[in-house]
Design an enzyme around this catalytic site. Structure first.
Site, short mmCIF file in Angstrom:
data_model
loop_
_atom_site.label_atom_id
_atom_site.label_comp_id
_atom_site.label_asym_id
_atom_site.label_seq_id
_atom_site.Cartn_x
_atom_site.Cartn_y
_atom_site.Cartn_z
N ARG A 17 0.82 -1.22 0.00
CA ARG A 17 0.00 0.00 0.00
C ARG A 17 0.86 1.26 0.00
O ARG A 17 0.57 2.21 -0.73
CB ARG A 17 -0.95 0.01 1.20
CG ARG A 17 -2.01 -1.07 1.14
CD ARG A 17 -2.84 -1.11 2.39
NE ARG A 17 -1.97 -1.37 3.54
CZ ARG A 17 -2.25 -1.02 4.78
NH1 ARG A 17 -3.36 -0.41 5.08
NH2 ARG A 17 -1.40 -1.29 5.76
N ASN A 35 -6.06 -2.77 2.40
CA ASN A 35 -6.04 -4.21 2.56
C ASN A 35 -7.46 -4.73 2.69
O ASN A 35 -8.30 -4.08 3.31
CB ASN A 35 -5.27 -4.62 3.82
CG ASN A 35 -3.78 -4.48 3.67
OD1 ASN A 35 -3.24 -4.41 2.57
ND2 ASN A 35 -3.08 -4.45 4.79
#
Length: 88
Positions: A17, A35
């Site tokens: 990320r 996520n």
């Protein structure tokens, strides 16, 4: 244009990320990455179609050793995102 992309593979716990956010800062895109409970990572990004293609290519190139599969949906409908953030 907006791309909604789900990345599968070893994409959690490897800085995926944060890397996507850093790549986004080098492209004219806006959106988010997070996520998912199933171990995947979901991203939504908006921008010019060519810029979105370059952005996604940069993600694939940088994170290719972690991505096993990439599923994408494209739509002309934009949500009006500003900036690019990591969502929890």
């Amino acid at each position: 244009m907006r791309h909604a992309v789900v990345y599968e593979g070893r994409v959690q716990g490897v800085g995926f990320r944060a890397t996507v956010r850093e790549i986004a800062r080098r492209h004219k895109v806006a959106g988010w990455v997070r996520n998912e409970e199933d171990g995947s990572v979901r991203m939504e990004a908006e921008g010019d179609p060519a810029e979105l293609d370059r952005f996604r290519a940069a993600i694939r190139d940088t994170m290719k050793s972690f991505i096993a599969r990439e599923r994408a949906e494209t739509t002309d409908r934009a949500e009006g995102y500003e900036g690019f953030e990591i969502r929890r």
